[in-house]
Structures are given as C-alpha cells and as structure tokens.
Design an enzyme around this catalytic site. Structure first.
Site, PDB file in Angstrom:
ATOM      1  N   ARG A  46       0.852  -1.207   0.000  1.00  0.00           N
ATOM      2  CA  ARG A  46       0.000   0.000   0.000  1.00  0.00           C
ATOM      3  C   ARG A  46       0.877   1.243   0.000  1.00  0.00           C
ATOM      4  NH1 ARG A  46      -1.488   1.969   4.579  1.00  0.00           N
ATOM      5  NH2 ARG A  46      -2.088   0.002   5.538  1.00  0.00           N
ATOM      6  N   TYR A  98     -16.685  16.416 -16.396  1.00  0.00           N
ATOM      7  CA  TYR A  98     -16.971  14.983 -16.389  1.00  0.00           C
ATOM      8  C   TYR A  98     -18.054  14.672 -15.352  1.00  0.00           C
ATOM      9  CZ  TYR A  98     -16.190  10.005 -15.723  1.00  0.00           C
ATOM     10  OH  TYR A  98     -16.364   8.654 -15.609  1.00  0.00           O
ATOM     11  N   ASP A 170      -7.730  18.188 -14.917  1.00  0.00           N
ATOM     12  CA  ASP A 170      -7.988  16.825 -15.383  1.00  0.00           C
ATOM     13  C   ASP A 170      -7.535  16.763 -16.848  1.00  0.00           C
ATOM     14  OD1 ASP A 170      -9.093  14.482 -16.398  1.00  0.00           O
ATOM     15  OD2 ASP A 170     -10.934  14.636 -15.215  1.00  0.00           O
ATOM     16  N   LYS A 195      -8.245   5.715 -19.812  1.00  0.00           N
ATOM     17  CA  LYS A 195      -8.502   6.222 -21.159  1.00  0.00           C
ATOM     18  C   LYS A 195      -7.231   6.135 -22.009  1.00  0.00           C
ATOM     19  CE  LYS A 195     -12.347   6.888 -19.031  1.00  0.00           C
ATOM     20  NZ  LYS A 195     -12.731   8.136 -18.379  1.00  0.00           N
TER      21      LYS A 195
HETATM   22  C1  LIG Z   1     -13.239   8.507 -17.129  1.00  0.00           C
HETATM   23  C2  LIG Z   1     -12.911   9.846 -16.619  1.00  0.00           C
HETATM   24  C3  LIG Z   1     -12.710  10.064 -15.243  1.00  0.00           C
HETATM   25  C4  LIG Z   1     -12.895   8.976 -14.209  1.00  0.00           C
HETATM   26  O1  LIG Z   1     -11.992   7.955 -14.349  1.00  0.00           O
HETATM   27  P1  LIG Z   1     -12.285   6.407 -13.924  1.00  0.00           P
HETATM   28  O2  LIG Z   1     -11.023   5.742 -14.290  1.00  0.00           O
HETATM   29  O3  LIG Z   1     -13.473   5.961 -14.699  1.00  0.00           O
HETATM   30  O4  LIG Z   1     -12.558   6.412 -12.455  1.00  0.00           O
HETATM   31  C5  LIG Z   1     -12.369  11.347 -14.850  1.00  0.00           C
HETATM   32  N1  LIG Z   1     -12.242  12.353 -15.724  1.00  0.00           N
HETATM   33  C6  LIG Z   1     -12.440  12.185 -17.050  1.00  0.00           C
HETATM   34  C7  LIG Z   1     -12.300  13.336 -17.975  1.00  0.00           C
HETATM   35  C8  LIG Z   1     -12.785  10.936 -17.541  1.00  0.00           C
HETATM   36  O5  LIG Z   1     -12.995  10.769 -18.849  1.00  0.00           O
END
Ligand SMILES: *Cc1c(COP(=O)(O)O)cnc(C)c1O
Length: 380
Positions: A46, A98, A170, A195
């Site tokens: 962890r 998001y 983000d 992604k």
């Molecule tokens: C998918 C996504 C998230 C969240 O990520 P997870 O891996 O699904 O928890 C946050 N911000 C954006 C822009 C995303 O496309």
C-alpha cells in the site's frame, strides 16, 4: 530526452530487476526487512510497490512533474487529491465537466463541507468574481467532456494563484502527449489512465502528478493513508500501454480530425464540436496550448434524439459503450449514458442536449470508420 523515448524508458532500469527488459509485476503484499529496524526500499505494497513506482516515475516524467501517483481508478485519484481540502474550503469548478467528477462534488464532498462553486472558466470576469469570494483551488477540465470546450490553462492558473488558490487540471482527454498543464502553471494534473494513457480498454486506473514537493508530500501521504493506490498488475498493464502512447495519440488525432471534417460536411449533421476544426470558437487557444486534439469529440444531429438513436442503433464498427481512449472506436449518447448523473436542467444549461453524440475514434483504418458512419447516418 524526448517524449517518445521517455514513454518507453522512464521509470524502469533493467539493472534493478535482474535484467528484465519489462518491469516485472511485483505481486506481493509485503517485503522482507534487511534486519531489525532496517527496511528495504519497499516495506508494504500500500505504501509502495516497485511496479507501481515504475509507473509513477514514468508518469511524472511524461507530465514534466517531480512526483507521480498511481491510483485504482481516475475517481480514486480525484478523491485522494481532493482530500487535501478541509470542511469549509471552496473549490471553483469549471461548470462543464466529467459527470463522475460532478457527482463526487455534489453527492460526496458537499455533505462533508467541501463546497464546489461552478463557473464558466472561459469567462475571466465571472471567474474573478467567484475567486474573490475565497477559494482553495480551481478545478479545470480542458477539453471538456463531451462539449470540447477549452479553458486557458495558463491564464486561469495565474488567476487562481493571484487569489491564493491552487490549480488542478484533469488532463484525461489529451494525455501528456498533447497537453502538459504543469508547464502552463497548473499545480496538480489528474488522469483517468483508463482512457488514452493505458489505451487498450483493459484497465481502470488513475494518476496524479505534481511539480511542487510539498504538494507531492501531501498526495503521497493521502495515497498511503487512504489506500487508494493501484495494484501491481494494473500498473504493469498501464506501463505497457504507455510505451505506445505517442504513436497511438498521433493516429487517434489523425483519424478523429478526418472523421470530424467528413461529418462537418454531412447534411444530417448540425454541428461538429472538435477543437481542431477552424469552426471551433477556441481553435486559436487549442493551437496555443495543445500540440494535438486527441481522438474524442462530439457532434449534433439535425434530427434530435431520434436521429441520434437511429445512428447508435445502426453502427457496426463503432461500439455503443461508455469510456474513451482505447484503440477501438466507441460511440455514445451523453444524455442517456455518461451524463445521467448530472441534473437535467444543468445538462440543458450546458448544452448537453439529446441531439448530441460523442465518439472516441480509435486507430482502425479511417476509411472503414467513415463508411460505418455513412451507413449508419443513412435514413437517420
Ligand atoms: C473517465 C474519466 C474520469 C474517471 O476515471 P475512472 O477511471 O473511470 O474512475 C475522470 N475524468 C475524465 C475526464 C474521464 O474521462
């Protein structure tokens, strides 16, 4: 070293792993001490794990940061970063964001006293007014999902700093290959590595990267204290995905731009929201702060929701699914899929309407992608 080289080599040294060219998966919960009071480089997974460390160092290097952190999901990364704040703190949040982040602010953090104040960060005067009311941080998403609006990262970070707030971005939609927020003054970059960074739709993961050592210390402490870290198997897969990030992003970018240009000329399409098109209202900003546009964008159909559903029903190559950033092309309907957790009046106000369709353009042959859309749009 340049990005493509770092993507393949940063964070890993074969000499540290019995000569292994690929970072091994250290599938262990704990590590033997060298002796009494003499822990080795790692003591408990962890707190730190060599596979995770390799990924974290690679991510830090690609974003131009000093430390990186890998989390179980993108939401785990966001939650951990946001736990730096306390009850009573206000966070200025870009109003178009998001859906999962919106849900985290509204349904989790608000009840704990961390208040999100929404503003359109494209409007400098409105942002100034909200910041004047006091803020601990500004939360930026650029480009936004699914509207592909851009926030001027350099200007908004400077504005946040003048008011004593930090800037968090983000960067999921572009990956560090096309946008490096830390270079533009942002303090914390977060990612859903699910992604583009992993890019193969076989992992959920998240990341945070910072330049500042004090912020790095806080996030590292929280990652360990909250236990939100990624497991070694997932870190291995994300590391493997990163090796081809540059080549994938180039191909996503080329394919998406070609599909967007084709859609823009289609009689049944009312508009295409893609920052690489000259018709995008912030095309100049896109060229200034991004080195490419990524593979995800949206478009509106003249026939409203019926036409959108018709298209989604008829595609054969594009898969009807949430998520984005994988090698395969996906298509989705934000109002009924990714953005169901956002209140309908908020959606309407933002412009996320039933005629809107989002695509994540993969790295298949672009001619096949266009003929799939051509077939599916017929009769829409
Ligand atoms: C998918 C996504 C998230 C969240 O990520 P997870 O891996 O699904 O928890 C946050 N911000 C954006 C822009 C995303 O496309």
């Amino acid at each position: 070293m340049k990005f493509k080289t770092l993507a393949i080599h940063a964070g890993h040294s074969p000499a540290e792993h019995m000569g292994a060219v690929m970072t091994p998966i250290y599938q262990t919960s704990t590590f033997a001490f060298r002796g009494v009071n003499r822990p080795g480089a790692f003591d408990y997974s962890r707190s730190g794990n060599p596979t995770r460390k390799a990924l974290e160092n690679c991510l830090a290097s690609l974003e131009g940061g000093s430390s990186g952190f890998a989390f179980a999901t993108g939401m785990a990364a966001e939650t951990t970063v946001l736990m730096m704040f306390d009850s009573g703190d206000r966070i200025v949040v870009h109003s178009d964001l998001y859906g999962g982040t919106y849900r985290l602010f509204q349904s989790v953090l608000r009840g704990k006293g961390i208040e999100a104040v929404y503003v359109d960060l494209r409007d400098a005067a409105a942002t100034e007014r909200v910041l004047a009311g006091g803020a601990a941080a500004v939360w930026i998403e650029s480009p936004t999902n699914p509207l592909m609006n851009l926030v001027d990262l350099e200007a908004v970070s400077a504005q946040a700093h003048r008011h004593g707030a930090i800037a968090i971005c983000d960067n999921t939609f572009l990956s560090p290959y096309f946008q490096r927020p830390l270079d533009l003054g942002v303090d914390v970059v977060v990612h859903s590595t699910t992604k583009y960074i992993n890019g193969h739709s076989d992992v959920v993961g998240g990341a945070a990267v910072v330049k500042d050592a004090e912020l790095g210390g806080k996030i590292g402490f929280l990652q360990n204290a909250m236990g939100t870290c990624a497991g070694p198997q997932d870190c291995f897969l994300v590391l493997r995905g990163i090796k081809t990030l540059a080549v994938r992003m180039e191909e996503h970018n080329r394919n998406a731009l070609a599909v967007a240009r084709w859609l823009e000329c289609h009689a049944k399409v009312a508009g295409v929201l893609h920052p690489g098109l000259e018709s995008h209202p912030q095309h100049a900003l896109a060229r200034k702060q991004m080195s490419g546009y990524g593979g995800t964008f949206s478009f509106r159909l003249r026939g409203g929701q019926d036409a959108a559903f018709h298209l989604l029903d008829r595609v054969r190559l594009f898969t009807l699914a949430e998520s984005l950033g994988g090698v395969e092309s996906l298509i989705e309907h934000p109002v009924t899929m990714t953005h169901v957790s956002v209140a309908s009046d908020a959606l309407q106000e933002m412009g996320i309407t039933p005629d809107l369709v989002r695509v994540s353009v993969g790295v298949e042959d672009v001619e096949d992608l266009i003929s799939d859309l051509d077939y599916a749009l017929a009769g829409a």
